[in-house]
Motif scaffolding. Structure first.
Motif, PDB file in Angstrom:
ATOM      1  N   TYR A 129       0.824  -1.205   0.000  1.00  0.00           N
ATOM      2  CA  TYR A 129       0.000   0.000   0.000  1.00  0.00           C
ATOM      3  C   TYR A 129       0.864   1.263   0.000  1.00  0.00           C
ATOM      4  CZ  TYR A 129      -4.301  -2.643   1.102  1.00  0.00           C
ATOM      5  OH  TYR A 129      -5.381  -3.484   1.082  1.00  0.00           O
ATOM      6  N   ARG A 130       1.911   1.248   0.802  1.00  0.00           N
ATOM      7  CA  ARG A 130       2.794   2.420   0.849  1.00  0.00           C
ATOM      8  C   ARG A 130       3.491   2.628  -0.498  1.00  0.00           C
ATOM      9  NH1 ARG A 130       4.972   1.470   6.951  1.00  0.00           N
ATOM     10  NH2 ARG A 130       3.390   2.722   7.987  1.00  0.00           N
ATOM     11  N   GLU A 131       3.818   1.535  -1.159  1.00  0.00           N
ATOM     12  CA  GLU A 131       4.410   1.646  -2.494  1.00  0.00           C
ATOM     13  C   GLU A 131       3.404   2.230  -3.481  1.00  0.00           C
ATOM     14  OE1 GLU A 131       6.785   1.846  -5.658  1.00  0.00           O
ATOM     15  OE2 GLU A 131       7.395   1.580  -3.572  1.00  0.00           O
ATOM     16  N   LEU A 153      -7.039   4.426  -0.065  1.00  0.00           N
ATOM     17  CA  LEU A 153      -5.725   3.808   0.139  1.00  0.00           C
ATOM     18  C   LEU A 153      -5.213   4.064   1.553  1.00  0.00           C
ATOM     19  CD1 LEU A 153      -3.236   2.320  -0.936  1.00  0.00           C
ATOM     20  CD2 LEU A 153      -2.427   4.521  -1.837  1.00  0.00           C
ATOM     21  N   ARG A 154      -5.362   5.281   2.031  1.00  0.00           N
ATOM     22  CA  ARG A 154      -4.908   5.587   3.397  1.00  0.00           C
ATOM     23  C   ARG A 154      -5.744   4.854   4.439  1.00  0.00           C
ATOM     24  NH1 ARG A 154      -3.330  11.909   2.403  1.00  0.00           N
ATOM     25  NH2 ARG A 154      -1.239  11.471   1.609  1.00  0.00           N
ATOM     26  N   GLU A 160      -4.180  -1.811   8.018  1.00  0.00           N
ATOM     27  CA  GLU A 160      -3.014  -2.707   8.126  1.00  0.00           C
ATOM     28  C   GLU A 160      -2.185  -2.355   9.349  1.00  0.00           C
ATOM     29  OE1 GLU A 160      -2.728  -5.476   6.492  1.00  0.00           O
ATOM     30  OE2 GLU A 160      -4.475  -4.935   5.282  1.00  0.00           O
ATOM     31  N   ASN A 161      -2.000  -1.073   9.618  1.00  0.00           N
ATOM     32  CA  ASN A 161      -1.277  -0.667  10.838  1.00  0.00           C
ATOM     33  C   ASN A 161      -1.995  -1.183  12.084  1.00  0.00           C
ATOM     34  OD1 ASN A 161       1.124   0.744  10.151  1.00  0.00           O
ATOM     35  ND2 ASN A 161      -0.110   2.469   9.441  1.00  0.00           N
ATOM     36  N   GLY A 162      -3.323  -1.128  12.085  1.00  0.00           N
ATOM     37  CA  GLY A 162      -4.095  -1.640  13.224  1.00  0.00           C
ATOM     38  C   GLY A 162      -3.893  -3.138  13.407  1.00  0.00           C
ATOM     39  N   TRP A 163      -3.955  -3.886  12.300  1.00  0.00           N
ATOM     40  CA  TRP A 163      -3.724  -5.335  12.387  1.00  0.00           C
ATOM     41  C   TRP A 163      -2.320  -5.634  12.917  1.00  0.00           C
ATOM     42  CZ3 TRP A 163      -6.591  -9.481  12.481  1.00  0.00           C
ATOM     43  CH2 TRP A 163      -7.836  -9.489  11.862  1.00  0.00           C
ATOM     44  N   ILE A 164      -1.329  -4.930  12.401  1.00  0.00           N
ATOM     45  CA  ILE A 164       0.057  -5.179  12.821  1.00  0.00           C
ATOM     46  C   ILE A 164       0.209  -4.885  14.314  1.00  0.00           C
ATOM     47  CG2 ILE A 164       2.443  -4.373  12.569  1.00  0.00           C
ATOM     48  CD1 ILE A 164       1.650  -3.906   9.522  1.00  0.00           C
ATOM     49  N   SER A 165      -0.356  -3.796  14.775  1.00  0.00           N
ATOM     50  CA  SER A 165      -0.293  -3.446  16.196  1.00  0.00           C
ATOM     51  C   SER A 165      -0.959  -4.525  17.047  1.00  0.00           C
ATOM     52  CB  SER A 165      -0.976  -2.094  16.413  1.00  0.00           C
ATOM     53  OG  SER A 165      -1.028  -1.791  17.782  1.00  0.00           O
ATOM     54  N   TRP A 166      -2.163  -4.938  16.662  1.00  0.00           N
ATOM     55  CA  TRP A 166      -2.886  -5.945  17.441  1.00  0.00           C
ATOM     56  C   TRP A 166      -2.164  -7.288  17.414  1.00  0.00           C
ATOM     57  CZ3 TRP A 166      -5.642 -10.426  15.878  1.00  0.00           C
ATOM     58  CH2 TRP A 166      -6.349 -11.043  16.931  1.00  0.00           C
TER      59      TRP A 166
END
Length: 191
Positions: A129-131, A153-154, A160-166
């Motif tokens: 997504y960042r790409e 997109l944001r 995705e940031n939420g999933w990674i954190s959790w």
């Protein structure tokens, strides 16, 4: 049901054949609304029968040729009506949180490596997504449509940031519960 609306959106962005639509779903819309190729083709038939889309006229016979579809005014109106409809948020149906809850009663077993794998997959999606953001919006959005695409997109980046954190928190907790042995966490009955 949102699949017909996803297809109407894609066709309004660019008239396409069924095979082009499936490729576009695989590369963009599919990141937040997935559909199989069969579902897309079946839905195209329903939308055409309902008078929401039509196959573009072709100078050559269509037998064996790809049909390219466009949205008719009735389809545009249906999409506009859907966009303006009031709808409550839907519950996400990812099985991983349910599997983790089940592990609370039957034991973690081999779930920890699976959670690590899921975190890594979400990190890879976040990188993707960042790409997209770097590639497509280097100079920022230039049109209203691009502003909205960037907003979507944001939203994906935030999810995705939420999933990674959790998932990172879950890994830390499960590692602590299991004494960092990597073995199964005891079940409620065994405690």
């Amino acid at each position: 049901m949102s699949l017909p609306h996803a297809i109407l959106t894609a066709l309004l962005e660019k008239p396409s054949s069924g095979s082009e639509l499936t490729r576009r779903f695989d590369r963009s819309i599919g990141y937040f609304w997935s559909a199989t190729h069969q579902q897309i083709y079946r839905e195209l038939g329903k939308l055409e029968k309902a008078g929401l889309i039509r196959a573009l006229p072709s100078p050559i016979p269509t037998r064996g040729q790809k049909k390219e579809y466009e949205v008719l005014p009735k389809g545009r109106e249906e999409l506009r009506s859907w966009v303006n409809r009031r709808e409550d948020p839907k519950v996400a149906r990812d099985p991983l949180p349910l599997r983790l809850r089940a592990a609370g009663v039957v034991g973690v077993g081999d779930l920890l490596p699976e959670i690590v794998r899921h975190r890594d997959l979400h990190r890879a999606r976040l990188d993707e997504y960042r790409e997209f953001e770097r590639r497509d919006f280097t100079d920022g959005p230039r049109t209203e449509q691009e502003r909205i695409h960037l907003l979507v997109l944001r939203g994906g980046i935030d999810i995705e940031n939420g999933w990674i954190s959790w998932l990172t928190r879950a890994i830390d907790e499960l590692s602590e519960i299991s004494g960092d042995r990597g073995g199964p966490v005891s079940t409620a009955e065994e405690r």
